[in-house]
Design a protein around this motif. Structure first.
Motif, PDB file in Angstrom:
ATOM      1  N   VAL A  36      51.504  57.574 -12.551  1.00  0.00           N
ATOM      2  CA  VAL A  36      51.682  57.799 -13.988  1.00  0.00           C
ATOM      3  C   VAL A  36      52.562  59.008 -14.324  1.00  0.00           C
ATOM      4  CG1 VAL A  36      49.510  56.654 -14.579  1.00  0.00           C
ATOM      5  CG2 VAL A  36      49.528  59.120 -14.129  1.00  0.00           C
ATOM      6  N   PHE A  37      53.097  59.672 -13.311  1.00  0.00           N
ATOM      7  CA  PHE A  37      53.924  60.845 -13.549  1.00  0.00           C
ATOM      8  C   PHE A  37      55.378  60.552 -13.206  1.00  0.00           C
ATOM      9  CE2 PHE A  37      49.664  62.428 -12.518  1.00  0.00           C
ATOM     10  CZ  PHE A  37      49.365  63.045 -13.729  1.00  0.00           C
ATOM     11  N   THR A  38      56.291  61.106 -13.986  1.00  0.00           N
ATOM     12  CA  THR A  38      57.715  60.921 -13.731  1.00  0.00           C
ATOM     13  C   THR A  38      58.134  61.746 -12.508  1.00  0.00           C
ATOM     14  OG1 THR A  38      58.422  62.809 -15.078  1.00  0.00           O
ATOM     15  CG2 THR A  38      58.127  60.676 -16.226  1.00  0.00           C
ATOM     16  N   GLU A  39      59.314  61.456 -11.996  1.00  0.00           N
ATOM     17  CA  GLU A  39      59.826  62.241 -10.869  1.00  0.00           C
ATOM     18  C   GLU A  39      60.023  63.700 -11.266  1.00  0.00           C
ATOM     19  OE1 GLU A  39      60.046  61.392  -7.609  1.00  0.00           O
ATOM     20  OE2 GLU A  39      59.002  59.609  -8.332  1.00  0.00           O
ATOM     21  N   ALA A  40      60.452  63.939 -12.497  1.00  0.00           N
ATOM     22  CA  ALA A  40      60.614  65.315 -12.973  1.00  0.00           C
ATOM     23  C   ALA A  40      59.260  66.026 -13.024  1.00  0.00           C
ATOM     24  CB  ALA A  40      61.278  65.327 -14.347  1.00  0.00           C
ATOM     25  N   GLU A  41      58.243  65.362 -13.533  1.00  0.00           N
ATOM     26  CA  GLU A  41      56.896  65.957 -13.586  1.00  0.00           C
ATOM     27  C   GLU A  41      56.378  66.222 -12.181  1.00  0.00           C
ATOM     28  OE1 GLU A  41      55.335  64.040 -17.801  1.00  0.00           O
ATOM     29  OE2 GLU A  41      55.064  62.892 -15.941  1.00  0.00           O
ATOM     30  N   ARG A  42      56.635  65.308 -11.257  1.00  0.00           N
ATOM     31  CA  ARG A  42      56.203  65.493  -9.866  1.00  0.00           C
ATOM     32  C   ARG A  42      56.867  66.734  -9.266  1.00  0.00           C
ATOM     33  NH1 ARG A  42      53.671  61.375  -7.572  1.00  0.00           N
ATOM     34  NH2 ARG A  42      53.541  59.433  -8.703  1.00  0.00           N
ATOM     35  N   ALA A  43      58.149  66.915  -9.551  1.00  0.00           N
ATOM     36  CA  ALA A  43      58.860  68.091  -9.047  1.00  0.00           C
ATOM     37  C   ALA A  43      58.257  69.368  -9.633  1.00  0.00           C
ATOM     38  CB  ALA A  43      60.346  67.983  -9.383  1.00  0.00           C
TER      39      ALA A  43
ATOM     40  N   GLU B  10      48.460  63.625 -24.986  1.00  0.00           N
ATOM     41  CA  GLU B  10      48.445  63.246 -23.570  1.00  0.00           C
ATOM     42  C   GLU B  10      47.319  62.245 -23.339  1.00  0.00           C
ATOM     43  OE1 GLU B  10      49.793  62.425 -20.608  1.00  0.00           O
ATOM     44  OE2 GLU B  10      50.677  64.433 -20.680  1.00  0.00           O
ATOM     45  N   THR B  11      47.543  61.278 -22.464  1.00  0.00           N
ATOM     46  CA  THR B  11      46.522  60.254 -22.210  1.00  0.00           C
ATOM     47  C   THR B  11      45.441  60.779 -21.273  1.00  0.00           C
ATOM     48  OG1 THR B  11      47.600  59.284 -20.255  1.00  0.00           O
ATOM     49  CG2 THR B  11      48.272  58.442 -22.440  1.00  0.00           C
ATOM     50  N   GLN B  12      44.253  60.243 -21.442  1.00  0.00           N
ATOM     51  CA  GLN B  12      43.136  60.618 -20.583  1.00  0.00           C
ATOM     52  C   GLN B  12      43.408  60.232 -19.140  1.00  0.00           C
ATOM     53  OE1 GLN B  12      40.470  62.464 -21.884  1.00  0.00           O
ATOM     54  NE2 GLN B  12      40.271  62.854 -19.706  1.00  0.00           N
ATOM     55  N   LEU B  13      44.087  59.110 -18.942  1.00  0.00           N
ATOM     56  CA  LEU B  13      44.404  58.670 -17.585  1.00  0.00           C
ATOM     57  C   LEU B  13      45.235  59.717 -16.855  1.00  0.00           C
ATOM     58  CD1 LEU B  13      44.499  56.505 -15.361  1.00  0.00           C
ATOM     59  CD2 LEU B  13      46.538  55.587 -16.492  1.00  0.00           C
ATOM     60  N   ARG B  14      46.281  60.197 -17.493  1.00  0.00           N
ATOM     61  CA  ARG B  14      47.124  61.212 -16.852  1.00  0.00           C
ATOM     62  C   ARG B  14      46.367  62.516 -16.633  1.00  0.00           C
ATOM     63  NH1 ARG B  14      52.881  61.380 -17.156  1.00  0.00           N
ATOM     64  NH2 ARG B  14      52.786  63.277 -18.419  1.00  0.00           N
ATOM     65  N   LEU B  15      45.555  62.902 -17.597  1.00  0.00           N
ATOM     66  CA  LEU B  15      44.748  64.120 -17.427  1.00  0.00           C
ATOM     67  C   LEU B  15      43.793  63.979 -16.252  1.00  0.00           C
ATOM     68  CD1 LEU B  15      44.002  65.012 -21.148  1.00  0.00           C
ATOM     69  CD2 LEU B  15      45.621  66.139 -19.598  1.00  0.00           C
ATOM     70  N   ASN B  16      43.198  62.807 -16.119  1.00  0.00           N
ATOM     71  CA  ASN B  16      42.259  62.569 -15.015  1.00  0.00           C
ATOM     72  C   ASN B  16      42.948  62.635 -13.658  1.00  0.00           C
ATOM     73  OD1 ASN B  16      40.223  62.137 -16.879  1.00  0.00           O
ATOM     74  ND2 ASN B  16      40.289  59.919 -16.697  1.00  0.00           N
ATOM     75  N   LEU B  17      44.244  62.329 -13.629  1.00  0.00           N
ATOM     76  CA  LEU B  17      44.947  62.222 -12.358  1.00  0.00           C
ATOM     77  C   LEU B  17      45.785  63.438 -11.970  1.00  0.00           C
ATOM     78  CD1 LEU B  17      45.966  58.466 -12.572  1.00  0.00           C
ATOM     79  CD2 LEU B  17      44.253  59.507 -11.063  1.00  0.00           C
ATOM     80  N   VAL B  18      45.764  64.487 -12.768  1.00  0.00           N
ATOM     81  CA  VAL B  18      46.575  65.670 -12.443  1.00  0.00           C
ATOM     82  C   VAL B  18      46.243  66.203 -11.054  1.00  0.00           C
ATOM     83  CG1 VAL B  18      47.108  68.067 -13.065  1.00  0.00           C
ATOM     84  CG2 VAL B  18      46.996  66.319 -14.841  1.00  0.00           C
ATOM     85  N   ALA B  19      44.981  66.290 -10.718  1.00  0.00           N
ATOM     86  CA  ALA B  19      44.591  66.844  -9.416  1.00  0.00           C
ATOM     87  C   ALA B  19      45.039  65.959  -8.259  1.00  0.00           C
ATOM     88  CB  ALA B  19      43.077  67.054  -9.357  1.00  0.00           C
ATOM     89  N   ALA B  20      45.278  64.689  -8.521  1.00  0.00           N
ATOM     90  CA  ALA B  20      45.703  63.736  -7.487  1.00  0.00           C
ATOM     91  C   ALA B  20      47.092  63.188  -7.807  1.00  0.00           C
ATOM     92  CB  ALA B  20      44.685  62.607  -7.380  1.00  0.00           C
ATOM     93  N   TRP B  21      47.958  64.021  -8.333  1.00  0.00           N
ATOM     94  CA  TRP B  21      49.259  63.575  -8.829  1.00  0.00           C
ATOM     95  C   TRP B  21      50.120  62.912  -7.762  1.00  0.00           C
ATOM     96  CZ3 TRP B  21      53.698  65.584  -6.741  1.00  0.00           C
ATOM     97  CH2 TRP B  21      53.581  66.790  -6.046  1.00  0.00           C
ATOM     98  N   ARG B  22      49.968  63.293  -6.516  1.00  0.00           N
ATOM     99  CA  ARG B  22      50.801  62.697  -5.452  1.00  0.00           C
ATOM    100  C   ARG B  22      50.526  61.203  -5.295  1.00  0.00           C
ATOM    101  NH1 ARG B  22      50.159  67.864  -3.616  1.00  0.00           N
ATOM    102  NH2 ARG B  22      52.033  68.873  -2.834  1.00  0.00           N
ATOM    103  N   GLU B  23      49.291  60.800  -5.489  1.00  0.00           N
ATOM    104  CA  GLU B  23      48.915  59.398  -5.322  1.00  0.00           C
ATOM    105  C   GLU B  23      49.011  58.598  -6.618  1.00  0.00           C
ATOM    106  OE1 GLU B  23      46.769  61.945  -4.320  1.00  0.00           O
ATOM    107  OE2 GLU B  23      47.417  61.888  -2.237  1.00  0.00           O
ATOM    108  N   ALA B  24      49.152  59.281  -7.730  1.00  0.00           N
ATOM    109  CA  ALA B  24      49.150  58.629  -9.043  1.00  0.00           C
ATOM    110  C   ALA B  24      50.553  58.128  -9.395  1.00  0.00           C
ATOM    111  CB  ALA B  24      48.663  59.604 -10.107  1.00  0.00           C
TER     112      ALA B  24
END
Length: 157
Positions: free
Chosen positions: A82-89, A66-80
């Motif tokens: 870098v996540f797929t629609e499936a991951e957002r769901a 997993e990339t550091q960028l995605r890990l850094n943005l998990v807490a702010a996933w709504r604004e990021a």
């Protein structure tokens, strides 16, 4: 800080851990993508303030590629972006399933429908089970104040 209790070092705690680890292993064999599973574990652990699980699952995810960028943005996933629609769901279902008392009726129909749009029945079963399981681990670790920061990927494999 020391843990209040060596929960996993006593006979009952070790036996309970054996059973919940077996459940986790079964979920790992599901067709729910491994990256999604780690994102779910990280997000629930962040919400629950479980440093031990947040440490473990961010390190495990990075170790798995997993990339550091995605890990850094998990807490702010709504604004990021870098996540797929499936991951957002899955992340929305995780948040609502973790904060179940925050909304009357628990998980909303919209959150469920979004997850069902991206995941089949087996994957939804795995997702629901995973949300329940990581919340179990989080609650144990928060209650006993399990220290965080020393986890090494593969340590509990």
């Amino acid at each position: 800080m020391d843990a209040r209790l060596n929960y996993f070092g006593n006979q009952l705690g070790a036996k309970f851990l054996k059973y919940i680890n077996s459940a986790g292993h079964a979920l790992g064999l599901s067709s729910l993508p491994a990256a999604t599973q780690e994102l779910v574990k990280i997000r629930a652990s962040q919400i629950n303030g479980c440093g031990f699980c947040t440490d473990m699952h961010t390190k495990d995810a990075a170790h798995a590629g997993e990339t550091q960028l995605r890990l850094n943005l998990v807490a702010a996933w709504r604004e990021a972006t870098v996540f797929t629609e499936a991951e957002r769901a899955a992340l929305e279902l995780t948040e609502q399933g973790t904060r179940i008392a925050d909304a009357a009726g628990g998980v909303s129909d919209a959150a469920w429908a979004a997850a069902a749009e991206h995941y089949d029945e087996e994957q939804l079963t795995a997702l629901v089970s995973l949300i329940a399981l990581i919340n179990t681990y989080n609650r144990i670790n928060v209650i006993v104040r399990q220290p965080a920061g020393d986890y090494v990927p593969g340590q509990y494999a």
